[in-house]
Design a protein around this motif. Structure first.
Motif, PDB file in Angstrom:
ATOM      1  N   LEU A  43      78.964  63.841  49.025  1.00  0.00           N
ATOM      2  CA  LEU A  43      77.934  63.048  49.693  1.00  0.00           C
ATOM      3  C   LEU A  43      78.297  62.863  51.156  1.00  0.00           C
ATOM      4  O   LEU A  43      79.474  62.715  51.498  1.00  0.00           O
ATOM      5  CB  LEU A  43      77.812  61.670  49.039  1.00  0.00           C
ATOM      6  CG  LEU A  43      77.527  61.612  47.545  1.00  0.00           C
ATOM      7  CD1 LEU A  43      77.612  60.168  47.059  1.00  0.00           C
ATOM      8  CD2 LEU A  43      76.168  62.179  47.253  1.00  0.00           C
ATOM      9  N   GLU A  44      77.274  62.838  51.990  1.00  0.00           N
ATOM     10  CA  GLU A  44      77.499  62.531  53.395  1.00  0.00           C
ATOM     11  C   GLU A  44      77.713  61.027  53.538  1.00  0.00           C
ATOM     12  O   GLU A  44      77.109  60.238  52.822  1.00  0.00           O
ATOM     13  CB  GLU A  44      76.286  62.921  54.234  1.00  0.00           C
ATOM     14  CG  GLU A  44      76.100  64.398  54.391  1.00  0.00           C
ATOM     15  CD  GLU A  44      74.896  64.727  55.238  1.00  0.00           C
ATOM     16  OE1 GLU A  44      74.982  65.693  56.006  1.00  0.00           O
ATOM     17  OE2 GLU A  44      73.876  64.030  55.133  1.00  0.00           O
ATOM     18  N   VAL A  87      83.239  62.996  46.498  1.00  0.00           N
ATOM     19  CA  VAL A  87      83.900  63.111  47.795  1.00  0.00           C
ATOM     20  C   VAL A  87      82.886  62.745  48.874  1.00  0.00           C
ATOM     21  O   VAL A  87      81.758  63.240  48.865  1.00  0.00           O
ATOM     22  CB  VAL A  87      84.419  64.550  48.028  1.00  0.00           C
ATOM     23  CG1 VAL A  87      85.054  64.678  49.386  1.00  0.00           C
ATOM     24  CG2 VAL A  87      85.395  64.956  46.943  1.00  0.00           C
ATOM     25  N   ILE A  88      83.288  61.887  49.788  1.00  0.00           N
ATOM     26  CA  ILE A  88      82.442  61.487  50.911  1.00  0.00           C
ATOM     27  C   ILE A  88      82.897  62.271  52.141  1.00  0.00           C
ATOM     28  O   ILE A  88      84.085  62.259  52.476  1.00  0.00           O
ATOM     29  CB  ILE A  88      82.550  59.964  51.180  1.00  0.00           C
ATOM     30  CG1 ILE A  88      82.296  59.165  49.905  1.00  0.00           C
ATOM     31  CG2 ILE A  88      81.620  59.544  52.297  1.00  0.00           C
ATOM     32  CD1 ILE A  88      80.938  59.352  49.285  1.00  0.00           C
ATOM     33  N   ALA A 130      73.029  73.146  55.467  1.00  0.00           N
ATOM     34  CA  ALA A 130      73.787  71.891  55.548  1.00  0.00           C
ATOM     35  C   ALA A 130      74.503  71.608  54.232  1.00  0.00           C
ATOM     36  O   ALA A 130      75.654  71.158  54.227  1.00  0.00           O
ATOM     37  CB  ALA A 130      72.863  70.734  55.912  1.00  0.00           C
ATOM     38  N   ALA A 131      73.847  71.880  53.100  1.00  0.00           N
ATOM     39  CA  ALA A 131      74.467  71.658  51.792  1.00  0.00           C
ATOM     40  C   ALA A 131      75.699  72.540  51.610  1.00  0.00           C
ATOM     41  O   ALA A 131      76.721  72.092  51.061  1.00  0.00           O
ATOM     42  CB  ALA A 131      73.459  71.921  50.683  1.00  0.00           C
ATOM     43  N   ALA A 138      83.809  69.236  51.434  1.00  0.00           N
ATOM     44  CA  ALA A 138      84.286  68.506  50.252  1.00  0.00           C
ATOM     45  C   ALA A 138      85.457  69.232  49.621  1.00  0.00           C
ATOM     46  O   ALA A 138      86.415  68.592  49.173  1.00  0.00           O
ATOM     47  CB  ALA A 138      83.148  68.345  49.241  1.00  0.00           C
ATOM     48  N   VAL A 139      85.407  70.570  49.596  1.00  0.00           N
ATOM     49  CA  VAL A 139      86.504  71.344  49.036  1.00  0.00           C
ATOM     50  C   VAL A 139      87.759  71.118  49.877  1.00  0.00           C
ATOM     51  O   VAL A 139      88.857  70.967  49.356  1.00  0.00           O
ATOM     52  CB  VAL A 139      86.140  72.855  48.978  1.00  0.00           C
ATOM     53  CG1 VAL A 139      87.341  73.703  48.657  1.00  0.00           C
ATOM     54  CG2 VAL A 139      85.035  73.068  47.946  1.00  0.00           C
ATOM     55  N   CYS A 140      87.589  71.092  51.210  1.00  0.00           N
ATOM     56  CA  CYS A 140      88.729  70.855  52.104  1.00  0.00           C
ATOM     57  C   CYS A 140      89.338  69.467  51.874  1.00  0.00           C
ATOM     58  O   CYS A 140      90.550  69.305  51.916  1.00  0.00           O
ATOM     59  CB  CYS A 140      88.304  70.991  53.566  1.00  0.00           C
ATOM     60  SG  CYS A 140      87.866  72.657  54.034  1.00  0.00           S
TER      61      CYS A 140
END
Length: 145
Positions: A43-44, A87-88, A130-131, A138-140
């Protein structure tokens, strides 16, 4: 008048129930889909979005009325119960970054719905682009450093 205030309060409560209901439904679907596919949710961080962005006058009510924080909280507690990682990520430049070459440029965002990289020529729907960038961030974040 007093009756007008009561009427406005009744409308306020009705809209709040509507938003809360839809946030519950949406968060439940997202968490269920993530659990069924064995994935996490990215999520952003939309904190301060209303101060950072401008919208047309006709879209102000929609922009100010939706409760991003409430949706994030619903997703967080439902994901915790279901065992789905959340993950934000920082939303900065997610719609301006090319997932193919990493080029960040305001001109990459041709229109509201179209992304075209000026460096490598990669094209995609802006939301899909963007997604992809959000998922990559998020993976990072999820990797141990």
């Amino acid at each position: 008048s007093r009756s007008a205030k009561r009427h406005l309060q009744r409308l306020r409560r009705r809209e709040a129930r509507f938003r809360r209901h839809h946030n519950h439904v949406l968060s439940k679907r997202l968490v269920k889909k993530a659990k069924d596919t064995g994935r996490g949710l990215a999520l952003e961080d939309l904190k301060g979005i209303r101060q950072r962005t401008t919208v047309r006058k006709s879209d102000r009510a929609k922009h100010s009325g939706w409760s991003f924080h409430q949706l994030r909280q619903f997703i967080a507690y439902k994901a915790l119960i279901a065992g789905v990682p959340v993950v934000i990520v920082d939303p900065r430049h997610t719609s301006r970054t090319c997932p193919a070459c990493g080029s960040v440029d305001k001109a990459n965002r041709v229109s509201q719905s179209e992304f075209r990289c000026g460096a490598c020529g990669h094209t995609a729907n802006a939301d899909v682009n963007a997604a992809i960038n959000i998922a990559a961030r998020a993976v990072c974040h999820a990797c141990p450093s």
